[in-house]
Design a protein around this motif. Structure first.
Motif, PDB file in Angstrom:
ATOM      1  N   GLU A   1      -9.889   5.407 -13.200  1.00  0.00           N
ATOM      2  CA  GLU A   1      -9.926   6.110 -11.924  1.00  0.00           C
ATOM      3  C   GLU A   1      -9.968   5.136 -10.746  1.00  0.00           C
ATOM      4  OE1 GLU A   1     -13.054   8.939 -11.812  1.00  0.00           O
ATOM      5  OE2 GLU A   1     -12.220  10.197 -13.413  1.00  0.00           O
ATOM      6  N   ARG A   2     -10.651   4.015 -10.915  1.00  0.00           N
ATOM      7  CA  ARG A   2     -10.700   3.004  -9.847  1.00  0.00           C
ATOM      8  C   ARG A   2      -9.332   2.329  -9.706  1.00  0.00           C
ATOM      9  NH1 ARG A   2     -16.070  -0.599  -9.487  1.00  0.00           N
ATOM     10  NH2 ARG A   2     -15.163  -0.806  -7.396  1.00  0.00           N
ATOM     11  N   ILE A   3      -8.666   2.133 -10.835  1.00  0.00           N
ATOM     12  CA  ILE A   3      -7.326   1.545 -10.770  1.00  0.00           C
ATOM     13  C   ILE A   3      -6.390   2.478 -10.015  1.00  0.00           C
ATOM     14  CG2 ILE A   3      -5.331   0.815 -12.125  1.00  0.00           C
ATOM     15  CD1 ILE A   3      -7.258  -0.032 -14.346  1.00  0.00           C
ATOM     16  N   ALA A   4      -6.450   3.764 -10.350  1.00  0.00           N
ATOM     17  CA  ALA A   4      -5.603   4.742  -9.661  1.00  0.00           C
ATOM     18  C   ALA A   4      -5.922   4.813  -8.172  1.00  0.00           C
ATOM     19  CB  ALA A   4      -5.778   6.124 -10.302  1.00  0.00           C
ATOM     20  N   ALA A   5      -7.194   4.687  -7.828  1.00  0.00           N
ATOM     21  CA  ALA A   5      -7.591   4.713  -6.417  1.00  0.00           C
ATOM     22  C   ALA A   5      -7.011   3.522  -5.669  1.00  0.00           C
ATOM     23  CB  ALA A   5      -9.112   4.735  -6.305  1.00  0.00           C
ATOM     24  N   ALA A   6      -7.034   2.348  -6.308  1.00  0.00           N
ATOM     25  CA  ALA A   6      -6.474   1.155  -5.673  1.00  0.00           C
ATOM     26  C   ALA A   6      -4.964   1.301  -5.497  1.00  0.00           C
ATOM     27  CB  ALA A   6      -6.798  -0.076  -6.513  1.00  0.00           C
ATOM     28  N   GLN A   7      -4.312   1.846  -6.516  1.00  0.00           N
ATOM     29  CA  GLN A   7      -2.865   2.054  -6.411  1.00  0.00           C
ATOM     30  C   GLN A   7      -2.528   3.032  -5.290  1.00  0.00           C
ATOM     31  OE1 GLN A   7      -2.375   3.272 -10.518  1.00  0.00           O
ATOM     32  NE2 GLN A   7      -1.340   1.354 -11.040  1.00  0.00           N
ATOM     33  N   ASN A   8      -3.283   4.100  -5.210  1.00  0.00           N
ATOM     34  CA  ASN A   8      -3.025   5.095  -4.168  1.00  0.00           C
ATOM     35  C   ASN A   8      -3.299   4.548  -2.774  1.00  0.00           C
ATOM     36  OD1 ASN A   8      -2.325   7.024  -6.068  1.00  0.00           O
ATOM     37  ND2 ASN A   8      -4.414   7.813  -6.258  1.00  0.00           N
ATOM     38  N   ALA A   9      -4.266   3.649  -2.681  1.00  0.00           N
ATOM     39  CA  ALA A   9      -4.631   3.102  -1.371  1.00  0.00           C
ATOM     40  C   ALA A   9      -3.515   2.245  -0.786  1.00  0.00           C
ATOM     41  CB  ALA A   9      -5.920   2.287  -1.497  1.00  0.00           C
ATOM     42  N   PHE A  10      -2.704   1.625  -1.638  1.00  0.00           N
ATOM     43  CA  PHE A  10      -1.688   0.694  -1.135  1.00  0.00           C
ATOM     44  C   PHE A  10      -0.257   1.147  -1.400  1.00  0.00           C
ATOM     45  CE2 PHE A  10      -5.504  -1.860  -1.599  1.00  0.00           C
ATOM     46  CZ  PHE A  10      -5.534  -2.535  -0.388  1.00  0.00           C
ATOM     47  N   GLY A  11      -0.061   2.049  -2.375  1.00  0.00           N
ATOM     48  CA  GLY A  11       1.297   2.461  -2.717  1.00  0.00           C
ATOM     49  C   GLY A  11       2.030   3.095  -1.558  1.00  0.00           C
ATOM     50  N   GLY A  12       1.366   4.007  -0.845  1.00  0.00           N
ATOM     51  CA  GLY A  12       2.013   4.674   0.283  1.00  0.00           C
ATOM     52  C   GLY A  12       2.372   3.723   1.400  1.00  0.00           C
ATOM     53  N   ALA A  13       1.478   2.779   1.692  1.00  0.00           N
ATOM     54  CA  ALA A  13       1.742   1.816   2.773  1.00  0.00           C
ATOM     55  C   ALA A  13       2.922   0.916   2.429  1.00  0.00           C
ATOM     56  CB  ALA A  13       0.488   0.976   3.020  1.00  0.00           C
ATOM     57  N   ILE A  14       3.032   0.539   1.170  1.00  0.00           N
ATOM     58  CA  ILE A  14       4.150  -0.321   0.755  1.00  0.00           C
ATOM     59  C   ILE A  14       5.468   0.434   0.857  1.00  0.00           C
ATOM     60  CG2 ILE A  14       5.159  -1.529  -1.213  1.00  0.00           C
ATOM     61  CD1 ILE A  14       2.296  -2.188  -2.107  1.00  0.00           C
ATOM     62  N   LYS A  15       5.481   1.682   0.386  1.00  0.00           N
ATOM     63  CA  LYS A  15       6.701   2.471   0.484  1.00  0.00           C
ATOM     64  C   LYS A  15       7.119   2.665   1.941  1.00  0.00           C
ATOM     65  CE  LYS A  15       6.800   5.221  -3.771  1.00  0.00           C
ATOM     66  NZ  LYS A  15       6.791   6.592  -4.346  1.00  0.00           N
ATOM     67  N   ALA A  16       6.154   2.899   2.799  1.00  0.00           N
ATOM     68  CA  ALA A  16       6.461   3.089   4.216  1.00  0.00           C
ATOM     69  C   ALA A  16       7.038   1.823   4.834  1.00  0.00           C
ATOM     70  CB  ALA A  16       5.203   3.529   4.963  1.00  0.00           C
TER      71      ALA A  16
END
Length: 492
Positions: free
Chosen positions: A293-308
């Motif tokens: 769950e912490r791994i998923a949280a880290a991915q979600n925290a940065f995935g959107g910013a990278i795509k943008a």
């Protein structure tokens, strides 16, 4: 009276004397064809006769040769020299011919080094008889001062690229530091120990990248450790204090061996682009047994910013990419996620398991990945794919400009930019798009210089140049005869 104009205090740098005279006054003079510019076979035979077979075999295993039998990039010793000159309290001793030492120290000081370099000359005779070892030992003993230095390095030869030579020195220092740790307590790093488990970072990066990686590790409860090669000796202890080493540059074979010997896990690839970042965070988290769950949280925290960031900085066009820094596959991934068509990636570094994820990702998208790529490979790819932009080494860029193709030098203009996480996602677009936008200017320049000749006919002539092909043929016969005689002598 003449007045010296000074811009900084570089002229006050102390010069180490007497190292070059560590041999006695009757030291053998390096004659033409001798020294580090001699033939590879002759130098290897001499080194093995001097008892260096083990280290040469280790180099051959760690850094397998490619299609060319000698480096086609910057002299490998430059890598070790830059690493040594960057580290505080580390002195460097070079052993080689005068021309090589002059060139290496000149380039190093051009890059901002303000430290003297010890020099021990050698010839084939001193190499075979063992006198060279004695000369180097005497120079090191003369230079060694525990109040000033923690280590003295004597770079060698036998490594394909200058990037891998960095690993030779970094690995050697890690090995020594690991032995110190195993022998007893060692000094705490000047900045203290991290309050969280750390991830050591292998490979030289843009200064902002380690900070970006640290920010991405924070949600996992982890911290970024030192970057290897380090800047000071105590950082080696801190690097070995990690639980996981990240092979950002995958060719650091000797350094990885030391981390593994210390019981540390190693993770390949890097947090580059969206896919690379998601996969890397998952791999780091798994290596540290972080809760999913912490791994998923880290991915979600940065995935959107990278795509943008990728969407806001698109790259459109065909690009061929090559270099010798070891980060070529990572850059290719970032370019492709930015929208570029990248049909070919060449790296002068060798293939290791730590670049497998990057290679698989690229090949799944139709990219030809060439390890130990030669200059001829890179030029052939550029001719075959007819790119809108060629990113490569100096001779690749030169050839591209002659053909009217926009080009960028990988080392100075591409690798010297942030690549990791959201900061790296849009970092290449401006320079790459600007270069591709110069196609019209390149066409105008090519048209302007059309007809000025090339090779022997380069320039503007009032009449036809006197080429004398008969002289060229006669000289080539002499060269062929000498080469045939040398080959026959080797077979005796």
């Amino acid at each position: 009276m003449a007045t010296e104009i000074r811009y900084d205090d570089a002229g006050d740098t102390p010069v180490m004397e007497a190292l070059a005279s560590a041999t006695d006054a009757a030291a053998p003079v390096v004659a033409d064809g001798m020294g580090c510019h001699a033939g590879a076979a002759e130098m290897e035979a001499a080194a093995r006769a001097a008892g260096n077979s083990e280290i040469l075999d280790r180099y051959a295993a760690d850094y397998p040769q490619g299609p060319h039998d000698k480096p086609q990039s910057m002299c490998p010793a430059f890598g070790s020299l830059r690493v040594g000159l960057r580290m505080r309290r580390v002195a460097t001793v070079l052993s080689g011919s005068a021309c090589c030492v002059y060139g290496l120290t000149f380039v190093s000081h051009f890059y901002g080094a303000r430290r003297s370099v010890g020099y021990v000359p050698f010839s084939s005779e001193t190499l075979v008889t063992g006198k060279l070892f004695e000369d180097i030992r005497d120079a090191v003993h003369e230079l060694a001062d525990p109040d000033r230095y923690d280590a003295v390095d004597v770079p060698g030869f036998g490594v394909p690229t200058h990037a891998e030579a960095k690993d030779v020195l970094a690995g050697a220092m890690l090995k020594f530091a690991r032995a110190e740790i195993e022998a007893g307590p060692v000094a705490t790093p000047a900045q203290g120990r991290a309050d969280r488990p750390t991830v050591a970072l292998l490979g030289e990066m843009f200064p902002a990248d380690p900070m970006m990686i640290g920010a991405m590790l924070a949600p996992l409860g982890l911290a970024a450790g030192p970057v290897v090669p380090c800047r000071e000796w105590r950082e080696l202890y801190a690097a070995l204090d990690c639980g996981v080493a990240a092979a950002i540059h995958p060719f650091y074979t000797a350094s990885i061996r030391e981390f593994q010997a210390a019981g540390r896990k190693v993770v390949g690839s890097a947090p580059v682009g969206h896919d690379g970042t998601m996969d890397w965070l998952a791999a780091i988290g798994a290596a540290y047994n972080v809760d999913p769950e912490r791994i998923a949280a880290a991915q979600n925290a940065f995935g959107g910013a990278i795509k943008a960031a990728l969407a806001a900085n698109p790259i459109k066009g065909r690009i061929t990419l090559s270099g010798y820094e070891g980060s070529e596959l990572l850059v290719a991934r970032l370019l492709i996620e930015s929208g570029a068509d990248v049909p070919y990636v060449g790296t002068a570094c060798g293939k290791t398991e730590w670049s497998a994820a990057d290679r698989d990702w690229l090949e799944a998208r139709g990219v030809t990945v060439k390890y130990r790529a030669s200059l001829e490979d890179d030029l052939a790819a550029m001719a075959a794919f007819r790119p809108d932009l060629a990113i490569g080494t100096t001779p690749v860029v030169q050839k591209a400009k002659q053909a009217g193709v926009p080009s960028l030098y990988f080392t100075n203009l591409i690798s010297a930019r942030p690549l990791m996480g959201p900061a790296g996602a849009g970092s290449l677009a401006q320079v790459v798009n600007a270069a591709m936008g110069n196609k019209g200017r390149m066409d105008d320049m090519k048209a302007f210089f059309e007809g000025v000749g090339e090779g022997d006919t380069a320039g503007i002539w009032e009449g036809a140049p006197n080429l004398r092909p008969d002289f060229r043929a006669a000289h080539q016969k002499k060269l062929d005869k000498l080469a045939k005689a040398a080959k026959a002598e080797e077979m005796i």
